[in-house]
Design a protein around this motif. Structure first.
Motif, PDB file in Angstrom:
ATOM      1  N   GLY A  28       0.778  -1.232   0.000  1.00  0.00           N
ATOM      2  CA  GLY A  28       0.000   0.000   0.000  1.00  0.00           C
ATOM      3  C   GLY A  28       0.806   1.277   0.000  1.00  0.00           C
ATOM      4  N   GLU A  29       1.998   1.263  -0.594  1.00  0.00           N
ATOM      5  CA  GLU A  29       2.845   2.459  -0.555  1.00  0.00           C
ATOM      6  C   GLU A  29       2.187   3.655  -1.232  1.00  0.00           C
ATOM      7  N   LYS A  30       2.241   4.785  -0.516  1.00  0.00           N
ATOM      8  CA  LYS A  30       1.800   6.061  -1.051  1.00  0.00           C
ATOM      9  C   LYS A  30       2.792   7.123  -0.630  1.00  0.00           C
ATOM     10  N   ILE A  31       2.863   8.204  -1.380  1.00  0.00           N
ATOM     11  CA  ILE A  31       3.657   9.351  -0.960  1.00  0.00           C
ATOM     12  C   ILE A  31       2.768  10.206  -0.066  1.00  0.00           C
ATOM     13  N   TYR A  32       3.086  10.219   1.221  1.00  0.00           N
ATOM     14  CA  TYR A  32       2.277  10.965   2.187  1.00  0.00           C
ATOM     15  C   TYR A  32       2.443  12.464   1.987  1.00  0.00           C
ATOM     16  N   ALA A  33       3.689  12.913   1.755  1.00  0.00           N
ATOM     17  CA  ALA A  33       3.964  14.318   1.453  1.00  0.00           C
ATOM     18  C   ALA A  33       5.231  14.384   0.619  1.00  0.00           C
ATOM     19  N   ALA A  34       5.316  15.391  -0.247  1.00  0.00           N
ATOM     20  CA  ALA A  34       6.416  15.492  -1.207  1.00  0.00           C
ATOM     21  C   ALA A  34       7.113  16.841  -1.089  1.00  0.00           C
ATOM     22  N   GLY A  35       8.252  16.960  -1.807  1.00  0.00           N
ATOM     23  CA  GLY A  35       8.977  18.225  -1.835  1.00  0.00           C
ATOM     24  C   GLY A  35       9.746  18.518  -0.576  1.00  0.00           C
ATOM     25  N   LEU A  36      10.097  17.476   0.199  1.00  0.00           N
ATOM     26  CA  LEU A  36      10.849  17.608   1.447  1.00  0.00           C
ATOM     27  C   LEU A  36      12.275  17.131   1.192  1.00  0.00           C
ATOM     28  N   ARG A  37      13.225  18.070   1.098  1.00  0.00           N
ATOM     29  CA  ARG A  37      14.560  17.719   0.607  1.00  0.00           C
ATOM     30  C   ARG A  37      15.202  16.583   1.399  1.00  0.00           C
ATOM     31  N   ASN A  38      15.250  16.707   2.711  1.00  0.00           N
ATOM     32  CA  ASN A  38      15.832  15.632   3.525  1.00  0.00           C
ATOM     33  C   ASN A  38      15.130  15.597   4.881  1.00  0.00           C
ATOM     34  N   PRO A  39      13.958  14.938   4.950  1.00  0.00           N
ATOM     35  CA  PRO A  39      13.157  14.924   6.173  1.00  0.00           C
ATOM     36  C   PRO A  39      13.543  13.736   7.048  1.00  0.00           C
ATOM     37  N   VAL A  40      14.460  13.931   7.976  1.00  0.00           N
ATOM     38  CA  VAL A  40      14.951  12.795   8.766  1.00  0.00           C
ATOM     39  C   VAL A  40      14.147  12.637  10.054  1.00  0.00           C
ATOM     40  N   GLY A  41      14.141  13.666  10.918  1.00  0.00           N
ATOM     41  CA  GLY A  41      13.394  13.565  12.162  1.00  0.00           C
ATOM     42  C   GLY A  41      11.898  13.582  11.913  1.00  0.00           C
ATOM     43  N   MET A  42      11.171  12.677  12.565  1.00  0.00           N
ATOM     44  CA  MET A  42       9.706  12.649  12.488  1.00  0.00           C
ATOM     45  C   MET A  42       9.157  12.349  13.880  1.00  0.00           C
ATOM     46  N   ASP A  43       8.037  12.986  14.222  1.00  0.00           N
ATOM     47  CA  ASP A  43       7.377  12.690  15.490  1.00  0.00           C
ATOM     48  C   ASP A  43       5.965  13.259  15.439  1.00  0.00           C
ATOM     49  N   TRP A  44       5.113  12.765  16.364  1.00  0.00           N
ATOM     50  CA  TRP A  44       3.749  13.259  16.489  1.00  0.00           C
ATOM     51  C   TRP A  44       3.696  14.309  17.586  1.00  0.00           C
ATOM     52  N   ALA A  45       3.083  15.438  17.300  1.00  0.00           N
ATOM     53  CA  ALA A  45       2.916  16.457  18.329  1.00  0.00           C
ATOM     54  C   ALA A  45       2.007  15.906  19.420  1.00  0.00           C
ATOM     55  N   PRO A  46       2.404  16.019  20.688  1.00  0.00           N
ATOM     56  CA  PRO A  46       1.608  15.459  21.787  1.00  0.00           C
ATOM     57  C   PRO A  46       0.163  15.953  21.778  1.00  0.00           C
ATOM     58  N   GLY A  47      -0.751  15.034  22.014  1.00  0.00           N
ATOM     59  CA  GLY A  47      -2.161  15.376  22.082  1.00  0.00           C
ATOM     60  C   GLY A  47      -2.820  15.606  20.745  1.00  0.00           C
TER      61      GLY A  47
ATOM     62  N   THR B 126       9.459  15.235  33.904  1.00  0.00           N
ATOM     63  CA  THR B 126      10.493  15.685  34.842  1.00  0.00           C
ATOM     64  C   THR B 126      11.130  17.016  34.470  1.00  0.00           C
ATOM     65  N   PHE B 127      11.074  17.415  33.198  1.00  0.00           N
ATOM     66  CA  PHE B 127      11.566  18.729  32.803  1.00  0.00           C
ATOM     67  C   PHE B 127      10.576  19.795  33.283  1.00  0.00           C
ATOM     68  N   PRO B 128      11.026  21.027  33.495  1.00  0.00           N
ATOM     69  CA  PRO B 128      10.111  22.108  33.868  1.00  0.00           C
ATOM     70  C   PRO B 128       8.940  22.218  32.884  1.00  0.00           C
ATOM     71  N   THR B 129       7.832  22.756  33.374  1.00  0.00           N
ATOM     72  CA  THR B 129       6.583  22.793  32.601  1.00  0.00           C
ATOM     73  C   THR B 129       6.755  23.431  31.230  1.00  0.00           C
ATOM     74  N   ARG B 130       7.563  24.458  31.126  1.00  0.00           N
ATOM     75  CA  ARG B 130       7.691  25.164  29.845  1.00  0.00           C
ATOM     76  C   ARG B 130       8.280  24.283  28.751  1.00  0.00           C
ATOM     77  N   TYR B 131       8.972  23.202  29.128  1.00  0.00           N
ATOM     78  CA  TYR B 131       9.545  22.305  28.126  1.00  0.00           C
ATOM     79  C   TYR B 131       8.585  21.186  27.721  1.00  0.00           C
ATOM     80  N   GLN B 132       7.570  20.955  28.494  1.00  0.00           N
ATOM     81  CA  GLN B 132       6.688  19.827  28.231  1.00  0.00           C
ATOM     82  C   GLN B 132       5.857  20.065  26.977  1.00  0.00           C
ATOM     83  N   GLN B 133       5.822  19.042  26.143  1.00  0.00           N
ATOM     84  CA  GLN B 133       5.137  19.032  24.846  1.00  0.00           C
ATOM     85  C   GLN B 133       5.873  19.830  23.773  1.00  0.00           C
TER      86      GLN B 133
END
Length: 452
Positions: A262-281, A362-369
């Motif tokens: 089922g391969e699809k191109i989810y998004a294109a035009g990204l020269r070198n997209p290495v890091g990926m993650d889901w934004a919390p919540g 464990t990090f201060p609140t301003r760093y969370q998420q």
């Protein structure tokens, strides 16, 4: 292979030649939004406003390659007040990426750029790359670290998987362990807690890995219910100068089923997209993208962006929205018009590659998420850029403040081009600490909040 030797001047010339990006091409594009997941254009909405950027060639394209000197005994990177950084583990061979298994083991992918042309093989043989990016061979293994007594230091170290092909992304999904080699995704039977894999793997997805391959890294990320896997694949060139026929399925984030179908191109035009993650919540995918070179000191900024399915992010025709790259002028005005603006500019020529949202407590609140981004450092600026980990505050799943330095101290002497190491992958730990992978320094660093 027969080893070749050359006198110093010849070797230096070969290294310079090996770094030549070539001339811009005028070929027909291969990857377009038409090949992405089926998303109507009307559903793809701009989410950011482009910052003010200089004109192309406002400054000359510069070269400043670092000289890695390693970490002196007792020397560590620098973190803000309220945090402490320690060596989590050392004596690696280019630790590039880390993954935390469901039972809390840390898996470290050891791999690096290897030469693909005669000239680069010569440069690697003669150890002419002082930045430690190019080596004759790659370790091609994954090392397991386990902290059994929970003291913040691993006491078990095993070779988890060997004889790979420039591995980076790792993933445990169901009863399988997945690894993204540069030429494809392989899965192995896996049971929680096992310290090594000895059974055969099954290659479920072929990936392009030929020709120019500085962007050899492939990352993996699953969605929340494990029904889809996302695979990052960088471009095969700086700005398509080798012909867009050589960019098939590259500069994309691919979407597949867990069995590779089922391969699809989810998004294109990204020269070198290495890091990926889901934004919390949220259910929003984010990626850190390593942008193009040779347009001047301040172009083009690397960036952190949300990734909309079916969207186009510019490469190679445009950057930061519909700003046309002069090297591809007039070739695809339709794609230039479609180019989305990334949310966060991370600075030009920083080689922003690592990404991890902080989901601990464990990090201060301003760093969370918020988002941590590993900046490996690039060669294409008159002054060093990157060589640090930066932090971008988030609130409600969106950027909520300016980027700020978080882990620094990697540059030893900028005037002499000396650096101790080069940060790249960043990973949050179950205990709330942050791991920073230093592939040139051959160490994994651990950042924890200070105990009051």
């Amino acid at each position: 292979m027969k080893h070749l030797t050359f006198p110093g001047p010849v070797a230096a010339l070969l290294l310079l030649a090996s770094c030549n990006q070539g001339q811009p091409a005028t070929d027909t594009p291969a990857n377009t939004p038409a090949q992405t997941v089926a998303t109507p254009d009307s559903a793809i909405q701009p989410t950011a406003t482009a910052p003010a950027l200089p004109e192309p060639y406002a400054t000359k394209s510069a070269t400043k390659r670092s000289k890695v000197i390693g970490w002196p005994a007792g020397k560590t990177p620098v973190v803000p007040a309220g945090f402490v950084i320690t060596e989590y583990a050392g004596s690696f061979n280019s630790p590039r990426w880390a993954y935390i298994t469901p039972n809390g083991d840390v898996l470290v992918a050891e791999s690096n750029t290897v030469p693909t042309s005669f000239k680069k093989k010569v440069a690697a043989k003669l150890e002419l790359d002082t930045s430690k990016s190019l080596k004759e061979t790659s370790a091609n293994r994954i090392t397991l670290l386990r902290d059994t007594n929970k003291d913040g230091k691993p006491d078990v170290r095993e070779t988890f998987l060997a004889n790979l092909n420039q591995p980076l992304g790792m993933l445990v999904l169901g009863d399988y362990f997945y690894v993204a080699n540069t030429d494809g995704v392989v899965r192995y039977a896996y049971k929680a807690g096992q310290t090594k894999i000895t059974g055969p793997g099954q290659k479920i997805l072929e990936l392009p890995a030929s020709g120019y391959n500085n962007h050899w890294t492939r990352n993996l990320l699953a969605n929340a219910d494990g029904s889809k896997i996302y695979v990052s694949v960088g471009s095969g060139s700086n700005v398509g100068e080798n012909g867009m026929e050589n960019e098939q399925r590259r500069a994309n984030i691919l979407e597949i089923n867990p069995d590779g179908s089922g391969e699809k191109i989810y998004a294109a035009g990204l020269r070198n997209p290495v890091g990926m993650d889901w934004a919390p919540g949220t259910k929003t995918l984010w990626t850190a993208v390593n942008e193009r070179d040779e347009l001047g000191d301040d172009l083009v900024p690397d960036y952190l962006t949300s990734v909309q399915p079916g969207a186009f992010y510019g490469w190679p025709y445009a950057y930061f929205g519909p700003k046309e790259d002069p090297r591809r002028k007039g070739e695809r005005p339709d794609l230039v018009k479609k180019t989305l603006v990334p949310e966060v500019a991370l600075g030009p020529h920083t080689a922003s590659l690592g990404l991890a949202f902080y989901k601990g407590q464990t990090f201060p609140t301003r760093y969370q998420q918020g988002a941590f981004v590993g900046q490996h450092g690039s060669w294409n600026r008159s002054e060093f850029s990157g060589y640090k980990v930066v932090f971008v505050p988030f609130a409600g799943g969106k950027p909520a403040g300016k980027m700020e330095d978080f882990v620094t101290g990697f540059i030893a002497n900028a005037g002499e081009k000396e650096v101790y190491g080069r940060p790249v992958g960043v990973t949050t730990m179950p205990d709330g600490s942050l791991l920073v992978l230093d592939d040139a320094g051959n160490k994994v660093w651990r950042v924890a909040a200070s105990k009051s």
